[in-house]
Design a protein around this motif. Structure first.
Motif, mmCIF file in Angstrom:
data_model
loop_
_atom_site.group_PDB
_atom_site.id
_atom_site.type_symbol
_atom_site.label_atom_id
_atom_site.label_comp_id
_atom_site.label_asym_id
_atom_site.label_seq_id
_atom_site.Cartn_x
_atom_site.Cartn_y
_atom_site.Cartn_z
ATOM 1 N N TRP A 69 1.024 -1.130 -0.046
ATOM 2 C CA TRP A 69 -0.058 0.033 0.038
ATOM 3 C C TRP A 69 0.903 1.373 0.169
ATOM 4 O O TRP A 69 0.527 2.208 -0.701
ATOM 5 N N ALA A 70 1.935 1.259 0.752
ATOM 6 C CA ALA A 70 2.975 2.330 0.844
ATOM 7 C C ALA A 70 3.644 2.537 -0.486
ATOM 8 O O ALA A 70 3.741 3.652 -1.029
ATOM 9 N N ASP A 71 3.705 1.376 -1.385
ATOM 10 C CA ASP A 71 4.308 1.577 -2.777
ATOM 11 C C ASP A 71 3.326 2.030 -3.717
ATOM 12 O O ASP A 71 3.540 2.864 -4.416
ATOM 13 N N LEU A 72 2.228 1.629 -3.511
ATOM 14 C CA LEU A 72 1.202 2.406 -4.468
ATOM 15 C C LEU A 72 0.743 3.605 -4.107
ATOM 16 O O LEU A 72 0.808 4.353 -5.361
ATOM 17 N N LYS A 73 0.751 4.173 -3.044
ATOM 18 C CA LYS A 73 0.597 5.579 -2.457
ATOM 19 C C LYS A 73 1.791 6.421 -3.275
ATOM 20 O O LYS A 73 1.620 7.402 -3.670
ATOM 21 N N SER A 74 2.869 5.751 -3.079
ATOM 22 C CA SER A 74 4.184 6.765 -3.696
ATOM 23 C C SER A 74 4.167 6.761 -5.198
ATOM 24 O O SER A 74 4.611 7.764 -5.581
ATOM 25 N N THR A 75 3.751 5.672 -5.591
ATOM 26 C CA THR A 75 3.605 5.650 -7.410
ATOM 27 C C THR A 75 2.573 6.618 -7.467
ATOM 28 O O THR A 75 2.659 7.499 -8.675
ATOM 29 N N LEU A 76 1.239 6.583 -7.072
ATOM 30 C CA LEU A 76 0.291 7.644 -7.208
ATOM 31 C C LEU A 76 0.520 8.983 -7.184
ATOM 32 O O LEU A 76 0.388 9.920 -7.939
ATOM 33 N N VAL A 77 1.472 9.365 -5.950
ATOM 34 C CA VAL A 77 1.851 10.693 -5.561
ATOM 35 C C VAL A 77 2.921 10.963 -6.764
ATOM 36 O O VAL A 77 2.767 12.254 -7.222
ATOM 37 N N PHE A 78 3.778 10.325 -7.064
ATOM 38 C CA PHE A 78 4.647 10.692 -8.181
ATOM 39 C C PHE A 78 4.163 10.863 -9.371
ATOM 40 O O PHE A 78 4.413 11.807 -10.233
ATOM 41 N N THR A 79 3.147 9.895 -9.757
ATOM 42 C CA THR A 79 2.516 10.184 -11.332
ATOM 43 C C THR A 79 1.692 11.488 -10.952
ATOM 44 O O THR A 79 1.700 12.142 -12.312
ATOM 45 N N ALA A 80 0.844 11.867 -10.173
ATOM 46 C CA ALA A 80 0.049 12.749 -10.114
ATOM 47 C C ALA A 80 0.816 14.139 -10.148
ATOM 48 O O ALA A 80 0.391 14.977 -10.961
ATOM 49 N N PHE A 81 2.229 13.916 -9.563
ATOM 50 C CA PHE A 81 2.850 15.273 -9.403
ATOM 51 C C PHE A 81 3.436 15.626 -10.749
ATOM 52 O O PHE A 81 3.751 16.659 -11.188
ATOM 53 N N THR A 82 4.224 14.393 -11.309
ATOM 54 C CA THR A 82 4.739 14.644 -12.899
ATOM 55 C C THR A 82 3.599 15.113 -13.806
ATOM 56 O O THR A 82 4.050 16.006 -14.454
#
Length: 285
Positions: A105-118
Motif C-alpha cells: 500500500w505504501a508503494d502504491l501511494k508513492s507511485t500515485l503521488v509521483f505520477t500525479a505530481f509529474t
C-alpha cells in the motif's frame, strides 16, 4: 654488527643496510587473483547501464519522430513495471520487503503521488527550456548522461560513486530532452519512463544479480540484444559501434585486467610505514 636502529651510534653510514635487510622482502602481498569468468560477470553492470542509456535515447528519438505514441509507451512501461514489481518480490520470496517493513500500500501511494505530481507539472516541464537553444539542450543532456554513467554505483567501493548524483543527472537529462517533445503528455511519459529505467530497473538488476546469477546473465544478454536491435533501426553504423563497445567492456577489458595483474610488482618490507594496530580509543576519553 649492524642493527636496524637509529638511537645508537654505529660505525656505518646512515643509508647502510646489510644482507639481512632484504630477507623480509615480500611481493604482491595484497594482490587479488581474478578469474576471467568472474570479471566478465561483474562487467554486466556496466553493460546494463550503457544499454539503459541507449534504450532511453532511442525511446526519446522514436517519440520525437512520431513513431512511438505516448499512450503506447505509457502502457508498455506500466505493464513492464507491474511484471518487474512481482518479480522483485518473487526473487527472494518477499524477504527483502519483510526486512524493510514497507507495505504494498505504501508503494502504491508513492507511485500515485509521483505520477500525479509529474502529470500536473508536465506543462511546466514542456516550457521549462524554451529560452535555451536546442543544441545547448542536446549538449547538456549528453553531458548529464555521461555523468550518470560515471557516478553510477556499479558495486565498487570508491569515492566517486554517488547513486543520488547519478540518478539526479539522469532525471535532469530526461527533463531537458522531454522539453523538446511535441506535447505535455509526451514530456510526462518521458520523465516517467526515465524514472523507471534509471531508478527501478537497476534495483531489480541488483537483486537478480545477488539472488539468481544465471537469470541475471540471461536478462543482461537479452537487454543488450534489444538495445542493439533498436539502435540498428536508426543507424546500422551506430549499432556496430555500440556492439563493439559492449564486447570490449565485457570481454576485452576483463582479459586486459587479468593480463596486467601478472605484471604487478608491489613490494613490501621493513621500509613500510609503521601501522598502529593497538586500540587507542581510551586516549580519546
Amino acid at each position: 654488527r649492524w642493527q636496524k636502529v637509529l638511537y645508537e651510534r654505529q660505525p656505518f653510514p646512515d643509508n647502510y643496510v646489510d644482507q639481512r635487510f632484504l630477507e623480509e622482502l615480500r611481493k604482491n602481498v595484497h594482490a587479488r587473483q581474478y578469474r576471467y569468468q568472474a570479471v566478465v560477470f561483474q562487467s554486466g553492470a556496466v553493460v546494463q547501464q550503457l544499454c539503459s542509456v541507449c534504450v532511453f535515447v532511442l525511446t526519446w528519438w522514436y517519440m520525437d519522430a512520431g513513431v512511438l505514441s505516448p499512450q503506447g509507451l505509457f502502457g508498455a512501461a506500466l505493464v513492464s513495471s507491474l511484471l518487474g514489481y512481482v518479480l522483485f518480490d518473487a526473487v527472494d520470496g518477499g524477504a527483502g520487503r519483510w526486512e524493510s517493513g514497507r507495505t504494498r500500500w505504501a508503494d502504491l501511494k508513492s507511485t500515485l503521488v509521483f505520477t500525479a505530481f509529474t502529470y500536473g507539472f508536465s506543462p511546466v516541464l514542456k516550457t521549462l527550456t524554451e529560452s535555451i537553444s536546442t543544441d545547448t539542450i542536446y549538449a547538456m543532456s549528453a553531458l548529464m548522461l555521461l555523468g550518470h554513467l560515471i557516478f553510477f554505483d556499479y558495486g565498487a567501493n570508491a569515492a566517486i560513486v554517488s547513486s543520488t548524483l547519478s540518478l539526479n543527472m539522469a532525471i535532469f537529462a530526461s527533463v531537458c530532452l522531454a522539453s523538446r517533445l511535441p506535447r505535455s503528455l509526451h514530456a510526462f511519459v518521458m520523465v516517467t519512463f526515465a524514472m523507471q529505467i534509471f531508478a527501478l530497473w537497476p534495483m531489480l538488476q541488483k537483486k537478480l544479480k545477488a539472488r539468481t546469477p544465471r537469470c541475471y546473465v540471461g536478462v543482461t544478454v537479452l537487454f543488450a540484444l534489444a538495445a542493439l536491435a533498436g539502435l540498428a533501426t536508426v543507424s546500422s553504423v551506430g549499432a556496430v559501434l555500440f556492439a563493439s563497445l559492449l564486447l570490449a567492456i565485457s570481454c576485452l577489458c576483463p582479459y586486459c585486467l587479468i593480463r596486467l595483474q601478472l605484471l604487478k610488482d608491489n613490494i613490501h618490507g621493513p621500509w613500510d610505514e609503521a601501522e598502529i594496530k593497538e586500540d587507542l580509543s581510551r586516549f580519546l576519553m
